[in-house]
Design a protein around this motif. Sequence first.
Motif, PDB file in Angstrom:
ATOM      1  N   ASN A 205      -3.367  -8.420  11.358  1.00  0.00           N
ATOM      2  CA  ASN A 205      -3.289  -9.216  10.149  1.00  0.00           C
ATOM      3  C   ASN A 205      -2.605  -8.457   9.023  1.00  0.00           C
ATOM      4  O   ASN A 205      -2.929  -7.308   8.740  1.00  0.00           O
ATOM      5  CB  ASN A 205      -4.698  -9.642   9.713  1.00  0.00           C
ATOM      6  CG  ASN A 205      -5.210 -10.802  10.530  1.00  0.00           C
ATOM      7  OD1 ASN A 205      -4.554 -11.856  10.597  1.00  0.00           O
ATOM      8  ND2 ASN A 205      -6.356 -10.626  11.181  1.00  0.00           N
ATOM      9  N   LEU A 206      -1.655  -9.148   8.388  1.00  0.00           N
ATOM     10  CA  LEU A 206      -0.975  -8.612   7.213  1.00  0.00           C
ATOM     11  C   LEU A 206      -1.276  -9.524   6.030  1.00  0.00           C
ATOM     12  O   LEU A 206      -0.555 -10.492   5.764  1.00  0.00           O
ATOM     13  CB  LEU A 206       0.541  -8.524   7.443  1.00  0.00           C
ATOM     14  CG  LEU A 206       0.987  -7.519   8.512  1.00  0.00           C
ATOM     15  CD1 LEU A 206       1.096  -8.192   9.870  1.00  0.00           C
ATOM     16  CD2 LEU A 206       2.307  -6.875   8.138  1.00  0.00           C
ATOM     17  N   PRO A 207      -2.402  -9.235   5.324  1.00  0.00           N
ATOM     18  CA  PRO A 207      -2.760 -10.054   4.166  1.00  0.00           C
ATOM     19  C   PRO A 207      -1.867  -9.695   2.976  1.00  0.00           C
ATOM     20  O   PRO A 207      -1.957  -8.599   2.429  1.00  0.00           O
ATOM     21  CB  PRO A 207      -4.223  -9.676   3.915  1.00  0.00           C
ATOM     22  CG  PRO A 207      -4.402  -8.312   4.525  1.00  0.00           C
ATOM     23  CD  PRO A 207      -3.375  -8.166   5.611  1.00  0.00           C
ATOM     24  N   MET A 208      -1.004 -10.621   2.591  1.00  0.00           N
ATOM     25  CA  MET A 208      -0.003 -10.350   1.556  1.00  0.00           C
ATOM     26  C   MET A 208      -0.550 -10.752   0.191  1.00  0.00           C
ATOM     27  O   MET A 208      -1.126 -11.833   0.031  1.00  0.00           O
ATOM     28  CB  MET A 208       1.278 -11.137   1.852  1.00  0.00           C
ATOM     29  CG  MET A 208       1.840 -10.949   3.273  1.00  0.00           C
ATOM     30  SD  MET A 208       2.379  -9.254   3.605  1.00  0.00           S
ATOM     31  CE  MET A 208       3.901  -9.192   2.647  1.00  0.00           C
ATOM     32  N   PRO A 209      -0.357  -9.909  -0.824  1.00  0.00           N
ATOM     33  CA  PRO A 209      -0.841 -10.278  -2.153  1.00  0.00           C
ATOM     34  C   PRO A 209      -0.146 -11.548  -2.660  1.00  0.00           C
ATOM     35  O   PRO A 209       1.018 -11.784  -2.334  1.00  0.00           O
ATOM     36  CB  PRO A 209      -0.434  -9.077  -3.029  1.00  0.00           C
ATOM     37  CG  PRO A 209      -0.172  -7.952  -2.076  1.00  0.00           C
ATOM     38  CD  PRO A 209       0.295  -8.590  -0.803  1.00  0.00           C
ATOM     39  N   PRO A 210      -0.843 -12.368  -3.462  1.00  0.00           N
ATOM     40  CA  PRO A 210      -0.189 -13.525  -4.071  1.00  0.00           C
ATOM     41  C   PRO A 210       1.056 -13.094  -4.857  1.00  0.00           C
ATOM     42  O   PRO A 210       1.082 -12.000  -5.424  1.00  0.00           O
ATOM     43  CB  PRO A 210      -1.264 -14.087  -5.012  1.00  0.00           C
ATOM     44  CG  PRO A 210      -2.556 -13.643  -4.409  1.00  0.00           C
ATOM     45  CD  PRO A 210      -2.270 -12.297  -3.802  1.00  0.00           C
TER      46      PRO A 210
ATOM     47  N   LEU B 170       0.600  -2.307   1.480  1.00  0.00           N
ATOM     48  CA  LEU B 170       1.340  -1.938   2.690  1.00  0.00           C
ATOM     49  C   LEU B 170       0.717  -0.695   3.330  1.00  0.00           C
ATOM     50  O   LEU B 170       0.551  -0.619   4.558  1.00  0.00           O
ATOM     51  CB  LEU B 170       2.815  -1.680   2.345  1.00  0.00           C
ATOM     52  CG  LEU B 170       3.713  -1.218   3.495  1.00  0.00           C
ATOM     53  CD1 LEU B 170       3.773  -2.264   4.604  1.00  0.00           C
ATOM     54  CD2 LEU B 170       5.131  -0.915   2.977  1.00  0.00           C
ATOM     55  N   GLU B 171       0.337   0.244   2.502  1.00  0.00           N
ATOM     56  CA  GLU B 171      -0.296   1.456   3.028  1.00  0.00           C
ATOM     57  C   GLU B 171      -1.637   1.136   3.690  1.00  0.00           C
ATOM     58  O   GLU B 171      -1.969   1.671   4.748  1.00  0.00           O
ATOM     59  CB  GLU B 171      -0.460   2.474   1.888  1.00  0.00           C
ATOM     60  CG  GLU B 171      -0.608   3.902   2.352  1.00  0.00           C
ATOM     61  CD  GLU B 171       0.300   4.289   3.535  1.00  0.00           C
ATOM     62  OE1 GLU B 171      -0.268   4.730   4.562  1.00  0.00           O
ATOM     63  OE2 GLU B 171       1.540   4.127   3.460  1.00  0.00           O
ATOM     64  N   GLU B 172      -2.405   0.223   3.053  1.00  0.00           N
ATOM     65  CA  GLU B 172      -3.689  -0.193   3.647  1.00  0.00           C
ATOM     66  C   GLU B 172      -3.480  -0.858   5.007  1.00  0.00           C
ATOM     67  O   GLU B 172      -4.253  -0.640   5.950  1.00  0.00           O
ATOM     68  CB  GLU B 172      -4.385  -1.225   2.735  1.00  0.00           C
ATOM     69  CG  GLU B 172      -5.095  -0.682   1.529  1.00  0.00           C
ATOM     70  CD  GLU B 172      -5.776  -1.834   0.777  1.00  0.00           C
ATOM     71  OE1 GLU B 172      -7.018  -1.921   0.840  1.00  0.00           O
ATOM     72  OE2 GLU B 172      -5.072  -2.656   0.150  1.00  0.00           O
ATOM     73  N   ILE B 173      -2.444  -1.699   5.087  1.00  0.00           N
ATOM     74  CA  ILE B 173      -2.157  -2.399   6.348  1.00  0.00           C
ATOM     75  C   ILE B 173      -1.810  -1.378   7.434  1.00  0.00           C
ATOM     76  O   ILE B 173      -2.315  -1.436   8.560  1.00  0.00           O
ATOM     77  CB  ILE B 173      -1.007  -3.411   6.149  1.00  0.00           C
ATOM     78  CG1 ILE B 173      -1.458  -4.577   5.254  1.00  0.00           C
ATOM     79  CG2 ILE B 173      -0.502  -3.930   7.497  1.00  0.00           C
ATOM     80  CD1 ILE B 173      -0.330  -5.490   4.788  1.00  0.00           C
TER      81      ILE B 173
ATOM     82  N   ARG C 233      -3.055   1.924  12.417  1.00  0.00           N
ATOM     83  CA  ARG C 233      -2.733   3.198  13.080  1.00  0.00           C
ATOM     84  C   ARG C 233      -3.607   3.567  14.264  1.00  0.00           C
ATOM     85  O   ARG C 233      -3.127   4.229  15.194  1.00  0.00           O
ATOM     86  CB  ARG C 233      -2.709   4.333  12.041  1.00  0.00           C
ATOM     87  CG  ARG C 233      -1.354   4.395  11.353  1.00  0.00           C
ATOM     88  CD  ARG C 233      -1.119   5.666  10.534  1.00  0.00           C
ATOM     89  NE  ARG C 233       0.041   5.403   9.677  1.00  0.00           N
ATOM     90  CZ  ARG C 233       0.008   5.347   8.350  1.00  0.00           C
ATOM     91  NH1 ARG C 233      -1.113   5.571   7.692  1.00  0.00           N
ATOM     92  NH2 ARG C 233       1.104   5.082   7.673  1.00  0.00           N
ATOM     93  N   PRO C 234      -4.897   3.125  14.303  1.00  0.00           N
ATOM     94  CA  PRO C 234      -5.657   3.430  15.518  1.00  0.00           C
ATOM     95  C   PRO C 234      -5.063   2.805  16.778  1.00  0.00           C
ATOM     96  O   PRO C 234      -5.336   3.268  17.886  1.00  0.00           O
ATOM     97  CB  PRO C 234      -7.048   2.840  15.212  1.00  0.00           C
ATOM     98  CG  PRO C 234      -7.138   2.807  13.728  1.00  0.00           C
ATOM     99  CD  PRO C 234      -5.736   2.534  13.250  1.00  0.00           C
ATOM    100  N   HIS C 235      -4.276   1.764  16.610  1.00  0.00           N
ATOM    101  CA  HIS C 235      -3.768   1.027  17.769  1.00  0.00           C
ATOM    102  C   HIS C 235      -2.257   1.075  17.937  1.00  0.00           C
ATOM    103  O   HIS C 235      -1.750   0.904  19.048  1.00  0.00           O
ATOM    104  CB  HIS C 235      -4.198  -0.444  17.690  1.00  0.00           C
ATOM    105  CG  HIS C 235      -5.680  -0.644  17.617  1.00  0.00           C
ATOM    106  ND1 HIS C 235      -6.495  -0.492  18.714  1.00  0.00           N
ATOM    107  CD2 HIS C 235      -6.502  -0.919  16.569  1.00  0.00           C
ATOM    108  CE1 HIS C 235      -7.757  -0.704  18.350  1.00  0.00           C
ATOM    109  NE2 HIS C 235      -7.785  -0.946  17.064  1.00  0.00           N
ATOM    110  N   TRP C 236      -1.523   1.279  16.831  1.00  0.00           N
ATOM    111  CA  TRP C 236      -0.069   1.071  16.881  1.00  0.00           C
ATOM    112  C   TRP C 236       0.677   2.148  16.114  1.00  0.00           C
ATOM    113  O   TRP C 236       0.175   2.688  15.132  1.00  0.00           O
ATOM    114  CB  TRP C 236       0.303  -0.305  16.286  1.00  0.00           C
ATOM    115  CG  TRP C 236      -0.365  -1.445  16.979  1.00  0.00           C
ATOM    116  CD1 TRP C 236      -1.413  -2.191  16.524  1.00  0.00           C
ATOM    117  CD2 TRP C 236      -0.031  -1.989  18.268  1.00  0.00           C
ATOM    118  NE1 TRP C 236      -1.772  -3.148  17.439  1.00  0.00           N
ATOM    119  CE2 TRP C 236      -0.925  -3.048  18.519  1.00  0.00           C
ATOM    120  CE3 TRP C 236       0.927  -1.668  19.233  1.00  0.00           C
ATOM    121  CZ2 TRP C 236      -0.889  -3.791  19.694  1.00  0.00           C
ATOM    122  CZ3 TRP C 236       0.962  -2.425  20.404  1.00  0.00           C
ATOM    123  CH2 TRP C 236       0.064  -3.462  20.628  1.00  0.00           C
TER     124      TRP C 236
END
Length: 350
Positions: free
Chosen positions: A214-219, A337-340, A345-348
Amino acid sequence: MSRSTGLVLLADQALHDTGDHPENSRRIPTVLDRLQGSDDWDRFQIVEPRAAGIEDIRRAHTKAHIDLVRSSAESAPSWIDGDTPVSKASYDVALKAAGAALSSVDAVVDPSESSPDSLFAMIRPPGHHATEGRPMGFCLFNNAAVAARYAVEHHGLDRVAILDWDVHHGNGTQDILWQDPSVLFISLHQWPLYPGTGWLEERGAGDGEGFTVNLPMPPSSGDREHSQAMIEVIEPILEAYDPQLLIVSAGQDGHAADQLADQLITAAGFNSLADRAAGFAAGRGIGLVALHEGGYNLATLPQLDHAILAGFGDFATDLSDPYSELGAIDVGWPERLEEIKRAQRPHWPV
Ligand SMILES: [Zn+2]
């Protein structure tokens, strides 16, 4: 090398009659008016859809779900929830919409000389909010999940990727595929927004852990943010996953003029997303199927769908957009973006 593209047209879509609802029967014809009136129409290969069978829908939905859609249509006009109207023919049209998704998969997975590299299925009702057991949010059957499961179970693929760029989170697709590593689900969506799910820590479970992204994008995110998300997060994950088919849940309600959300994507932004997705697929020699999801401003949707087809087919089109001037608002994107990336990173390798 040029990329060929085409359309799957659903002749009966208007029989899913939702009146003046935002998701209404004028949406697709308005798009087709523009495409048919353009010089590009002859570029598009037209693929005939078939209807899906119950066994196809059952790959993604419970029997009770299917029975609810059927009985709601039988007692139409009625509402499945506060957002989701059905008419007498809605059950049949929903089966045909899912069938169009299956026809698209057939065409690009078993390519004959006449098959295009990509197909855009101009279907409604949309699908990505329909969960395993619950139609909701304008959606009756989850066309993307039905198509992905069909590609795995009927065509024998091991890895299918779904990229959902509708502005709303594809909660239904996530729900159906939550524990399924044979389908990678990636969603770009405004957060917070309906339906409330899609935070970056939702990453699947069991064998499917890591295969929901999931990439939750800011409004107020626009082309720049979505492009960066595509290049820095989505493409590295797709490269690593190495899908054999790419399905796009193509909702254009992230456009700046769409009334159902707050994002600022422009025609050029959608063109770029489509170009990058099709470029990835072409680079891997895999098929791409796009399924129409949201997009509710009838004044802008035709140009956006045209821009997407131009991206798929790698040809030029008019990308002028009065909303381009709105770009470059500070929405706290570098931090998000850094949070995403940290969440993935644990998976990809992002
Ligand atoms: Zn949407």
